[in-house]
Design a protein around this motif. Structure first.
Motif, PDB file in Angstrom:
ATOM      1  N   MET A 106      47.013  35.579  56.463  1.00  0.00           N
ATOM      2  CA  MET A 106      45.881  36.349  55.926  1.00  0.00           C
ATOM      3  C   MET A 106      45.638  35.957  54.470  1.00  0.00           C
ATOM      4  O   MET A 106      46.563  35.934  53.665  1.00  0.00           O
ATOM      5  N   ALA A 107      44.393  35.617  54.174  1.00  0.00           N
ATOM      6  CA  ALA A 107      44.075  35.247  52.785  1.00  0.00           C
ATOM      7  C   ALA A 107      44.201  36.472  51.880  1.00  0.00           C
ATOM      8  O   ALA A 107      43.985  37.597  52.306  1.00  0.00           O
ATOM      9  N   GLU A 108      44.582  36.187  50.653  1.00  0.00           N
ATOM     10  CA  GLU A 108      44.720  37.242  49.649  1.00  0.00           C
ATOM     11  C   GLU A 108      43.359  37.883  49.350  1.00  0.00           C
ATOM     12  O   GLU A 108      42.346  37.205  49.315  1.00  0.00           O
ATOM     13  N   LYS A 109      43.370  39.196  49.118  1.00  0.00           N
ATOM     14  CA  LYS A 109      42.121  39.865  48.756  1.00  0.00           C
ATOM     15  C   LYS A 109      41.918  39.757  47.245  1.00  0.00           C
ATOM     16  O   LYS A 109      42.793  40.161  46.476  1.00  0.00           O
ATOM     17  N   VAL A 110      40.800  39.218  46.846  1.00  0.00           N
ATOM     18  CA  VAL A 110      40.526  39.077  45.419  1.00  0.00           C
ATOM     19  C   VAL A 110      39.800  40.318  44.895  1.00  0.00           C
ATOM     20  O   VAL A 110      40.089  40.823  43.824  1.00  0.00           O
ATOM     21  N   VAL A 111      38.845  40.801  45.677  1.00  0.00           N
ATOM     22  CA  VAL A 111      38.148  42.045  45.300  1.00  0.00           C
ATOM     23  C   VAL A 111      38.139  42.976  46.503  1.00  0.00           C
ATOM     24  O   VAL A 111      37.856  42.552  47.619  1.00  0.00           O
ATOM     25  N   GLU A 112      38.501  44.216  46.258  1.00  0.00           N
ATOM     26  CA  GLU A 112      38.431  45.225  47.319  1.00  0.00           C
ATOM     27  C   GLU A 112      37.687  46.441  46.779  1.00  0.00           C
ATOM     28  O   GLU A 112      38.126  47.064  45.817  1.00  0.00           O
ATOM     29  N   ILE A 113      36.583  46.749  47.426  1.00  0.00           N
ATOM     30  CA  ILE A 113      35.784  47.913  47.019  1.00  0.00           C
ATOM     31  C   ILE A 113      35.824  48.909  48.160  1.00  0.00           C
ATOM     32  O   ILE A 113      35.542  48.549  49.295  1.00  0.00           O
ATOM     33  N   GLU A 114      36.192  50.129  47.847  1.00  0.00           N
ATOM     34  CA  GLU A 114      36.234  51.146  48.897  1.00  0.00           C
ATOM     35  C   GLU A 114      35.387  52.348  48.535  1.00  0.00           C
ATOM     36  O   GLU A 114      35.563  52.927  47.462  1.00  0.00           O
ATOM     37  N   ASN A 115      34.483  52.683  49.422  1.00  0.00           N
ATOM     38  CA  ASN A 115      33.683  53.906  49.298  1.00  0.00           C
ATOM     39  C   ASN A 115      33.104  54.156  47.919  1.00  0.00           C
ATOM     40  O   ASN A 115      33.164  55.266  47.401  1.00  0.00           O
ATOM     41  N   LEU A 116      32.560  53.108  47.358  1.00  0.00           N
ATOM     42  CA  LEU A 116      32.035  53.215  46.002  1.00  0.00           C
ATOM     43  C   LEU A 116      30.712  53.979  45.992  1.00  0.00           C
ATOM     44  O   LEU A 116      29.785  53.662  46.719  1.00  0.00           O
ATOM     45  N   VAL A 117      30.672  55.002  45.146  1.00  0.00           N
ATOM     46  CA  VAL A 117      29.440  55.761  44.975  1.00  0.00           C
ATOM     47  C   VAL A 117      29.064  55.701  43.498  1.00  0.00           C
ATOM     48  O   VAL A 117      29.897  55.952  42.626  1.00  0.00           O
ATOM     49  N   LYS A 118      27.830  55.297  43.224  1.00  0.00           N
ATOM     50  CA  LYS A 118      27.339  55.288  41.842  1.00  0.00           C
ATOM     51  C   LYS A 118      25.955  55.939  41.826  1.00  0.00           C
ATOM     52  O   LYS A 118      25.058  55.528  42.552  1.00  0.00           O
TER      53      LYS A 118
END
Ligand code: ADP
Ligand code: MG
Length: 319
Positions: free
Chosen positions: A1-13
């Motif tokens: 499995m490739a490494e995760k560079v960016v992980e965004i979870e349930n972002l609310v703005k």
């Protein structure tokens, strides 16, 4: 499995009442060119600003290189290179001086920095213009300078926010090729655009944004296989009768037929040999035809089928 560079979870703005990001989830893996595709106002820049911790968000989490992203996380920030949507360079510095200035924020060692600046100039095709001031550059060259300033320090993660808006075709190709080169040399890239053709051309995986939500994501093949349209066929044919039109609509895999001004438009769901079956019908019924076009579905078709709206700019395609 490739490494995760960016992980965004349930972002609310939210900007006051306006929900700019609505439970956005994304993950970008090491070594890929990840495309954020969406119409103007869909939340691409807001998402980038949240990834960079330039904006506070209301809910959710952002992790970069496995660490929670915070405004003071300089260890992570050092490994990121950015070219923002609005060009930000110094008008009183030349092309070379601008690149050297931005590179100098990260790299102190003189010889290494000189080499990085040279590489960035070569990569962006700015050699002839190194002594120019930004005010003398065309829009396309200015964009290329903006990108060169953002990536000269050879960051592991490169974020480019609509780097090809309003640039000439030559600069656009140069930019797209440059991004692919940086990626081949090892950088992970996040690329935002509202031009589906570009995203298809260079991105491995794509997230389609609409109103701050990710409405679909995957490789372009995966995205296209999510929708009903498999192939669009257009045939120039004079004098088709309504009965013939109806019969064509009943051929295998055909689910939509339109006929206007001598142009027959057919949409087929998956399946092979659609065109052959249709032309066979033409032969049997001795219907003459002119030019024939067969197109695979585009990301616009994906957007259209999911949202009911066109992704394309309403006029002309390019701004
Ligand atoms: P995109 O980059 O995809 O064009 P943006 O992230 O710039 O989209 O904008 C998303 C939505 O948030 C839009 O409706 C935009 O008008 C709104 N928006 C962006 N920035 C601000 C701001 N600083 N204040 C209020 N609304 C904003
Ligand atoms: Mg934007």
């Amino acid at each position: 499995m490739a490494e995760k560079v960016v992980e965004i979870e349930n972002l609310v703005k939210r900007y006051r009442e306006l929900v700019a990001l609505d439970h956005l989830c994304l993950s970008v893996e090491e070594g890929e060119i990840f495309g954020l595709l969406g119409p103007n106002g869909s939340g691409k820049t807001t998402a980038i600003n949240c990834i960079l911790s330039l904006l506070k968000f209301d809910k959710g989490s952002v992790r970069v290189f496995g660490e929670e992203m915070r405004p003071d996380n300089y260890r992570v920030k050092r490994q990121i290179g950015v070219a923002m949507q609005n060009v930000a360079v110094f008008g009183e510095l030349t092309v070379q001086e601008n690149i050297d200035y931005f590179c100098g924020l990260y790299i102190r060692e003189k010889e290494l920095r000189r080499q990085c600046v040279e590489d960035a100039i070569a990569f962006s095709g700015l050699s002839e213009f190194r002594k120019f001031y930004p005010g003398k550059l065309s829009g396309g060259l200015l964009r290329r300078l903006n990108i060169a300033c953002g990536v000269a320090h050879k960051p592991k993660l490169i974020i480019l926010d609509e780097p090809t808006v309003a640039v000439d075709p030559q600069s656009r190709n140069r930019i797209l090729e440059g991004i692919q080169k940086l990626n081949r040399e090892g950088a992970t890239v996040i690329y935002t655009s509202h031009y589906m053709e570009e995203v298809e051309q260079i991105c491995g995986r794509i997230a389609i944004l609409d109103k701050g939500r990710c409405i679909a994501s995957g490789t372009k093949e995966e995205l296209k296989s999510m929708i009903k349209t498999g192939e669009k066929i257009r045939i120039e044919a004079e004098g088709l009768t309504p009965v013939q039109e109806k019969e064509i609509g009943e051929l295998r895999h055909v689910y939509q037929v339109g006929y206007q001004d001598g142009m027959l438009e057919i949409r087929c769901s998956g399946g092979k040999h659609n065109l052959a079956h249709i032309l066979e019908y033409f032969g049997k019924n001795e219907i003459g035809f002119g030019r024939v076009y067969a197109e695979q579905p585009t990301l616009n078709d994906v957007f259209l089928e999911i949202t009911g709206k066109e992704l394309r700019d309403p006029v002309g395609g390019q701004q």
